[in-house]
Scaffold this motif. Structure first.
Motif, PDB file in Angstrom:
ATOM      1  N   ASP A  36       4.602   1.509  -3.310  1.00 12.11           N
ATOM      2  CA  ASP A  36       4.653   1.056  -4.695  1.00 12.11           C
ATOM      3  C   ASP A  36       5.846   1.637  -5.450  1.00 12.11           C
ATOM      4  OD1 ASP A  36       2.403  -0.441  -4.357  1.00 12.11           O
ATOM      5  OD2 ASP A  36       1.054   0.926  -5.404  1.00 12.11           O
ATOM      6  N   ARG A  40      10.388  -4.253  -4.852  1.00 12.52           N
ATOM      7  CA  ARG A  40      10.316  -5.292  -3.828  1.00 12.52           C
ATOM      8  C   ARG A  40      11.709  -5.717  -3.356  1.00 12.52           C
ATOM      9  NH1 ARG A  40       5.930  -8.242  -2.621  1.00 12.52           N
ATOM     10  NH2 ARG A  40       3.968  -7.697  -3.649  1.00 12.52           N
ATOM     11  N   ASP A  41      12.648  -5.835  -4.281  1.00 20.44           N
ATOM     12  CA  ASP A  41      13.982  -6.340  -3.943  1.00 20.44           C
ATOM     13  C   ASP A  41      15.067  -5.293  -4.196  1.00 20.44           C
ATOM     14  OD1 ASP A  41      13.028  -8.962  -3.273  1.00 20.44           O
ATOM     15  OD2 ASP A  41      12.790  -9.332  -5.421  1.00 20.44           O
ATOM     16  N   HIS A  83      12.343  -2.028   1.348  1.00 19.79           N
ATOM     17  CA  HIS A  83      11.175  -2.619   1.993  1.00 19.79           C
ATOM     18  C   HIS A  83      11.595  -3.504   3.159  1.00 19.79           C
ATOM     19  CE1 HIS A  83       7.579  -1.403  -0.036  1.00 19.79           C
ATOM     20  NE2 HIS A  83       8.112  -1.625  -1.227  1.00 19.79           N
ATOM     21  N   LEU A  88       6.084  -4.220   2.919  1.00 23.21           N
ATOM     22  CA  LEU A  88       5.596  -4.881   1.707  1.00 23.21           C
ATOM     23  C   LEU A  88       4.073  -4.995   1.706  1.00 23.21           C
ATOM     24  CD1 LEU A  88       8.248  -7.725   1.250  1.00 23.21           C
ATOM     25  CD2 LEU A  88       7.784  -5.855  -0.367  1.00 23.21           C
ATOM     26  N   ARG A  91       2.123  -2.272  -0.193  1.00 20.94           N
ATOM     27  CA  ARG A  91       2.047  -2.231  -1.645  1.00 20.94           C
ATOM     28  C   ARG A  91       0.629  -2.577  -2.092  1.00 20.94           C
ATOM     29  NH1 ARG A  91       6.650  -2.327  -4.869  1.00 20.94           N
ATOM     30  NH2 ARG A  91       5.371  -3.360  -6.462  1.00 20.94           N
ATOM     31  N   ALA A  94       0.014  -6.277  -3.095  1.00 22.01           N
ATOM     32  CA  ALA A  94       0.099  -7.342  -2.094  1.00 22.01           C
ATOM     33  C   ALA A  94      -1.282  -7.957  -1.888  1.00 22.01           C
ATOM     34  CB  ALA A  94       0.617  -6.791  -0.769  1.00 22.01           C
TER      35      ALA A  94
END
Length: 339
Positions: A36, A40-41, A83, A88, A91, A94
């Motif tokens: 976390d 993400r990107d 990630h 991922l 997380r 998710a």
């Protein structure tokens, strides 16, 4: 076989032998909530992550480097952590996150019990050999692990809850009693699809006491504590038992089912949701056999079952199986009617 194929099999087996090491590292990063903390990107440096987690950067680097070798996270030579498609899933946001599984499967209660797995081969219960107590008593005494278990059940990666709601027509149901319901996640998915229904979450007193008030679903769900070995609530037209029977040997399963039968009207229905074990491992899914082994480690003779084994339980407890409904998940819905 070629030498390369032989060597490939040897290396694959070697990694399986050392799989416990990977499991323990995954639990470590899950306990830290590390996934976390990485966008993400985007990326974070190992030093930044170590500071956020209040740990040392060098050992964290070594853990992340090892996990990256298995495709969990990406690690650049400059110390940037990104990630990967696999990480991922760690997380917490998710869908069907594996964060909860990473914490559950190798949590202390399971970890120590698996270390005693050999006692099952001579009739013992590994968990009892490891902890000198049964699994559910252990969870009552270790509230953090018990709540972790509840969270794992709510986020089990087989998407069972959505699959149950999508696979069975609950449109005529007025009152669904979920026996051994945990935090009621299955009912939430069902009631979201079928607005005319109401539900009852029935589980141990300590489990029910830990459920957040917002789980009441605007008053459509009632909570009731008790032991399904003694009774289950009356007045339901559907009785739902999701992944409960595999926790128990046959005698206890029959007792649970008989208590359901005693509470049910003649026109009520029983829905048992379980993963049906395939006797031929060449046709089955590896994860199913691992769950079966988890049951052996935790409870000794508790297990996953075949359809004939479920039929025997129904016969002994006053039910007749009507049909087996495949779902979009490894679990199936087994519908049975009172005799």
């Amino acid at each position: 076989m070629t030498n390369d194929e032989v060597e490939g099999d040897r290396e694959a087996l070697d990694l399986l032998i050392r799989g416990f090491q990977v499991s323990r590292m995954l639990r470590l990063v899950a306990d830290l909530g590390l996934a976390d903390k990485i966008p993400r990107d985007g990326s974070r440096t190992v030093s930044e992550l170590a500071a956020d987690c209040a740990v040392l950067a060098t050992p964290l680097l070594r853990v992340l480097r090892a996990l990256a070798a298995f495709g969990v996270f990406r690690l650049d030579m400059d110390g940037s952590v990104w990630h990967s498609p696999r990480s991922l899933w760690l997380r917490t946001d998710a869908p069907n996150s594996l964060h909860y599984g990473a914490r559950f499967w190798s949590a202390p209660g399971s970890w120590k019990a698996w270390g005693m797995l050999d006692v099952a081969l001579t009739g013992g219960v590994p968990h009892e050999a490891a902890w000198s107590t049964g699994r559910f008593q252990y969870l009552r005494e270790h509230a953090d692990e018990a709540r972790g278990f509840d969270a794992f059940m709510a986020n089990f990666p087989d998407r069972r809850h959505e699959a149950i709601a999508a696979s069975f027509d609950f449109s005529t149901a007025k009152r669904i009693v979920d026996v051994g319901a945990g935090n009621g996640e299955a009912l939430h998915h069902i009631l979201a699809r079928f607005p005319a229904a109401r539900g009852v979450v029935f589980d141990r007193e300590d489990v029910v006491a830990a459920i957040a008030p917002q789980a009441l679903a605007d008053g459509r769900i009632d909570f009731e504590g008790g032991s399904f070995f003694e009774r289950v609530p009356e007045g339901g037209d559907i009785y739902l038992i999701v992944r409960v029977l595999h926790n128990w040997p046959d005698t206890e399963c029959v007792q649970i089912l008989r208590n359901c039968r005693a509470a049910m009207a003649s026109d009520a229905r029983l829905l048992v949701v379980e993963q049906i074990i395939e006797p031929d491992p060449a046709r089955g899914r590896p994860a199913g056999y691992l769950v079966d082994m988890q049951m052996m480690a935790m409870f000794g003779t508790a297990r996953e079952r075949t359809i004939p084994e479920f039929d025997e339980l129904f016969e002994r407890s006053g039910f007749t199986r009507q049909r087996v409904i495949a779902t979009g998940s490894p679990v199936s819905v087994i519908e049975a009617l009172p005799r």
